[in-house]
Design a protein around this motif. Sequence first.
Motif, PDB file in Angstrom:
ATOM      1  N   GLY A 148      24.828  51.206   8.837  1.00  0.00           N
ATOM      2  CA  GLY A 148      26.332  50.887   8.426  1.00  0.00           C
ATOM      3  C   GLY A 148      26.039  49.180   7.568  1.00  0.00           C
ATOM      4  O   GLY A 148      26.811  48.937   6.629  1.00  0.00           O
ATOM      5  N   ARG A 149      25.077  48.524   7.806  1.00  0.00           N
ATOM      6  CA  ARG A 149      24.912  47.140   7.375  1.00  0.00           C
ATOM      7  C   ARG A 149      24.259  47.188   6.070  1.00  0.00           C
ATOM      8  O   ARG A 149      24.600  46.323   5.275  1.00  0.00           O
ATOM      9  CB  ARG A 149      24.477  46.207   8.279  1.00  0.00           C
ATOM     10  CG  ARG A 149      25.316  45.808   9.069  1.00  0.00           C
ATOM     11  CD  ARG A 149      25.804  46.577  10.231  1.00  0.00           C
ATOM     12  NE  ARG A 149      26.944  45.947  11.060  1.00  0.00           N
ATOM     13  CZ  ARG A 149      27.603  46.838  11.803  1.00  0.00           C
ATOM     14  NH1 ARG A 149      27.396  47.975  11.854  1.00  0.00           N
ATOM     15  NH2 ARG A 149      28.493  45.982  12.640  1.00  0.00           N
ATOM     16  N   ILE A 150      23.351  47.933   5.958  1.00  0.00           N
ATOM     17  CA  ILE A 150      22.623  48.294   4.759  1.00  0.00           C
ATOM     18  C   ILE A 150      23.370  48.801   3.544  1.00  0.00           C
ATOM     19  O   ILE A 150      23.657  48.399   2.310  1.00  0.00           O
ATOM     20  CB  ILE A 150      21.097  49.147   4.543  1.00  0.00           C
ATOM     21  CG1 ILE A 150      20.515  48.896   3.302  1.00  0.00           C
ATOM     22  CG2 ILE A 150      21.407  50.411   4.862  1.00  0.00           C
ATOM     23  CD1 ILE A 150      20.308  47.429   2.677  1.00  0.00           C
ATOM     24  N   ALA A 151      24.261  49.766   4.066  1.00  0.00           N
ATOM     25  CA  ALA A 151      25.235  50.425   3.182  1.00  0.00           C
ATOM     26  C   ALA A 151      26.502  49.357   2.694  1.00  0.00           C
ATOM     27  O   ALA A 151      26.752  49.367   1.441  1.00  0.00           O
ATOM     28  CB  ALA A 151      26.126  51.442   3.792  1.00  0.00           C
ATOM     29  N   VAL A 152      26.829  48.470   3.323  1.00  0.00           N
ATOM     30  CA  VAL A 152      27.822  47.617   3.076  1.00  0.00           C
ATOM     31  C   VAL A 152      27.258  46.573   1.880  1.00  0.00           C
ATOM     32  O   VAL A 152      27.852  46.036   1.031  1.00  0.00           O
ATOM     33  CB  VAL A 152      28.529  46.726   4.185  1.00  0.00           C
ATOM     34  CG1 VAL A 152      27.716  45.663   4.524  1.00  0.00           C
ATOM     35  CG2 VAL A 152      29.583  45.909   3.712  1.00  0.00           C
ATOM     36  N   MET A 208      26.507  58.112   1.235  1.00  0.00           N
ATOM     37  CA  MET A 208      27.963  58.075   1.454  1.00  0.00           C
ATOM     38  C   MET A 208      28.538  56.584   0.966  1.00  0.00           C
ATOM     39  O   MET A 208      29.558  56.839   0.271  1.00  0.00           O
ATOM     40  CB  MET A 208      28.092  58.063   3.027  1.00  0.00           C
ATOM     41  CG  MET A 208      29.488  57.884   3.551  1.00  0.00           C
ATOM     42  SD  MET A 208      30.605  59.133   2.904  1.00  0.00           S
ATOM     43  CE  MET A 208      32.229  58.376   3.300  1.00  0.00           C
ATOM     44  N   SER A 209      27.778  55.619   0.913  1.00  0.00           N
ATOM     45  CA  SER A 209      28.331  54.467   0.565  1.00  0.00           C
ATOM     46  C   SER A 209      28.545  54.346  -0.994  1.00  0.00           C
ATOM     47  O   SER A 209      29.472  53.952  -1.295  1.00  0.00           O
ATOM     48  CB  SER A 209      27.160  53.212   0.799  1.00  0.00           C
ATOM     49  OG  SER A 209      27.587  52.017   0.286  1.00  0.00           O
ATOM     50  N   PHE A 210      27.613  55.070  -1.742  1.00  0.00           N
ATOM     51  CA  PHE A 210      27.662  55.035  -2.962  1.00  0.00           C
ATOM     52  C   PHE A 210      28.960  55.940  -3.429  1.00  0.00           C
ATOM     53  O   PHE A 210      29.842  55.419  -4.443  1.00  0.00           O
ATOM     54  CB  PHE A 210      26.462  55.664  -3.951  1.00  0.00           C
ATOM     55  CG  PHE A 210      25.497  54.816  -4.033  1.00  0.00           C
ATOM     56  CD1 PHE A 210      25.735  53.637  -5.172  1.00  0.00           C
ATOM     57  CD2 PHE A 210      24.351  54.691  -3.548  1.00  0.00           C
ATOM     58  CE1 PHE A 210      24.847  52.739  -5.307  1.00  0.00           C
ATOM     59  CE2 PHE A 210      23.226  53.886  -3.601  1.00  0.00           C
ATOM     60  CZ  PHE A 210      23.357  52.799  -4.772  1.00  0.00           C
ATOM     61  N   VAL A 211      29.233  57.049  -2.897  1.00  0.00           N
ATOM     62  CA  VAL A 211      30.350  58.044  -3.068  1.00  0.00           C
ATOM     63  C   VAL A 211      31.699  57.237  -2.711  1.00  0.00           C
ATOM     64  O   VAL A 211      32.628  57.183  -3.616  1.00  0.00           O
ATOM     65  CB  VAL A 211      30.373  59.346  -2.335  1.00  0.00           C
ATOM     66  CG1 VAL A 211      31.567  59.987  -2.293  1.00  0.00           C
ATOM     67  CG2 VAL A 211      29.015  59.893  -2.693  1.00  0.00           C
ATOM     68  N   PHE A 212      31.647  56.508  -1.496  1.00  0.00           N
ATOM     69  CA  PHE A 212      32.846  55.961  -1.214  1.00  0.00           C
ATOM     70  C   PHE A 212      33.359  54.630  -1.970  1.00  0.00           C
ATOM     71  O   PHE A 212      34.540  54.607  -2.512  1.00  0.00           O
ATOM     72  CB  PHE A 212      32.664  55.499   0.106  1.00  0.00           C
ATOM     73  CG  PHE A 212      34.084  54.889   0.883  1.00  0.00           C
ATOM     74  CD1 PHE A 212      35.442  55.422   0.842  1.00  0.00           C
ATOM     75  CD2 PHE A 212      34.241  53.444   1.244  1.00  0.00           C
ATOM     76  CE1 PHE A 212      36.269  54.752   1.563  1.00  0.00           C
ATOM     77  CE2 PHE A 212      35.224  52.754   1.440  1.00  0.00           C
ATOM     78  CZ  PHE A 212      36.347  53.695   1.767  1.00  0.00           C
ATOM     79  N   CYS A 213      32.182  53.871  -2.564  1.00  0.00           N
ATOM     80  CA  CYS A 213      32.488  52.813  -3.296  1.00  0.00           C
ATOM     81  C   CYS A 213      32.976  53.143  -4.759  1.00  0.00           C
ATOM     82  O   CYS A 213      33.537  52.471  -5.180  1.00  0.00           O
ATOM     83  CB  CYS A 213      31.060  51.775  -3.257  1.00  0.00           C
ATOM     84  SG  CYS A 213      30.732  51.111  -1.892  1.00  0.00           S
ATOM     85  N   GLN A 214      32.539  54.238  -5.335  1.00  0.00           N
ATOM     86  CA  GLN A 214      32.801  54.600  -6.290  1.00  0.00           C
ATOM     87  C   GLN A 214      34.188  54.932  -6.266  1.00  0.00           C
ATOM     88  O   GLN A 214      35.090  54.705  -7.239  1.00  0.00           O
ATOM     89  CB  GLN A 214      31.752  55.814  -6.687  1.00  0.00           C
ATOM     90  CG  GLN A 214      31.766  55.883  -8.471  1.00  0.00           C
ATOM     91  CD  GLN A 214      31.224  55.136  -9.210  1.00  0.00           C
ATOM     92  OE1 GLN A 214      30.410  54.324  -8.985  1.00  0.00           O
ATOM     93  NE2 GLN A 214      31.847  54.970 -10.651  1.00  0.00           N
ATOM     94  N   TYR A 215      34.696  55.828  -5.433  1.00  0.00           N
ATOM     95  CA  TYR A 215      36.056  56.287  -5.368  1.00  0.00           C
ATOM     96  C   TYR A 215      37.078  55.091  -5.086  1.00  0.00           C
ATOM     97  O   TYR A 215      38.081  55.130  -6.053  1.00  0.00           O
ATOM     98  CB  TYR A 215      36.163  57.197  -4.105  1.00  0.00           C
ATOM     99  CG  TYR A 215      37.566  57.742  -3.884  1.00  0.00           C
ATOM    100  CD1 TYR A 215      38.134  58.553  -4.785  1.00  0.00           C
ATOM    101  CD2 TYR A 215      38.198  57.085  -2.786  1.00  0.00           C
ATOM    102  CE1 TYR A 215      39.398  59.161  -4.255  1.00  0.00           C
ATOM    103  CE2 TYR A 215      39.687  57.361  -2.571  1.00  0.00           C
ATOM    104  CZ  TYR A 215      40.118  58.386  -3.146  1.00  0.00           C
ATOM    105  OH  TYR A 215      41.451  58.879  -3.034  1.00  0.00           O
ATOM    106  N   VAL A 216      36.663  54.022  -4.350  1.00  0.00           N
ATOM    107  CA  VAL A 216      37.619  53.079  -4.189  1.00  0.00           C
ATOM    108  C   VAL A 216      37.840  52.125  -5.226  1.00  0.00           C
ATOM    109  O   VAL A 216      38.826  51.734  -5.910  1.00  0.00           O
ATOM    110  CB  VAL A 216      37.295  52.357  -2.857  1.00  0.00           C
ATOM    111  CG1 VAL A 216      38.099  50.812  -2.709  1.00  0.00           C
ATOM    112  CG2 VAL A 216      37.337  53.145  -1.543  1.00  0.00           C
ATOM    113  N   SER A 217      36.469  52.093  -5.999  1.00  0.00           N
ATOM    114  CA  SER A 217      36.529  50.833  -7.080  1.00  0.00           C
ATOM    115  C   SER A 217      37.154  51.502  -8.198  1.00  0.00           C
ATOM    116  O   SER A 217      38.023  50.809  -8.999  1.00  0.00           O
ATOM    117  CB  SER A 217      35.051  51.044  -7.507  1.00  0.00           C
ATOM    118  OG  SER A 217      34.841  49.882  -8.413  1.00  0.00           O
TER     119      SER A 217
END
Length: 245
Positions: A148-152, A208-217
């Motif tokens: 979770g922390r490396i993802a953020v 998952m982090s990349f997918v979510f960040c891309q969507y929200v961004s």
Amino acid sequence: MKDFITGFQFLTRIPIVSQSEWSTESFGRSVKFFPIIGGIIGLLLFGFVYIVQYLGGGKVPIHAMAIGVVIIEIFLTGGLHCDGLMDTVDGVFSGRPRERMLEIMKDSRVGAFGAMAFSLLILVKYSLIMDIEPMILPYALLVMPIVGRIAVVIGITLYPYARANGLGKVFYDCSHRQTLYVAGISAIVLLVPLGKVAMMSGVLGIAMSFVFCQYVSKKLGGLTGDVYGAIIELTEIVALLVFIP
């Protein structure tokens, strides 16, 4: 060391030193320590489960242990990341224009979407903990906060910030690619000794982090501090999913 303590006392509610003043630069520099801080949180969860499983003689019901893990994690973090998830869901799924989304996320009140997201988060984490084999559960809980922390850190260093100011912007302004490299090496050093499943958990959590960040961004024109919290909670779920037999 001061930067590490700054990050540790921000991401957890464990008091190390009594300090009332924090520099913005120290906050920003603390980002590279996030995976290590996640590892400490994971060790505490590991220790709790170990005590319940082995020193408890198998007499503690599995559902009570699962509830205990969820409560302890929220206690350790002060619910900071859960709050970020609720605010993010309230704003992003409101169907409003970008500026209105950001206003909703800044509102201290929790909406219907946020309440549902928090309820589902607790339910999913509880269910995953129940489904993971008892012998590997302590290791899954050790890996989960690290992922979770490396993802953020990925969200902080690789995506723009959506607001002109805010606490999350301090992390963004003071972090660079070097921050990601240091955090990434730390995460690898922590995960590799735990085996292939731990590494796979890290890879899928990062994806998952990349997918979510891309969507929200795309929705907000960047990320916010609330989104950072949501990244941690969502990637932790992915991290646990990998350990399901």
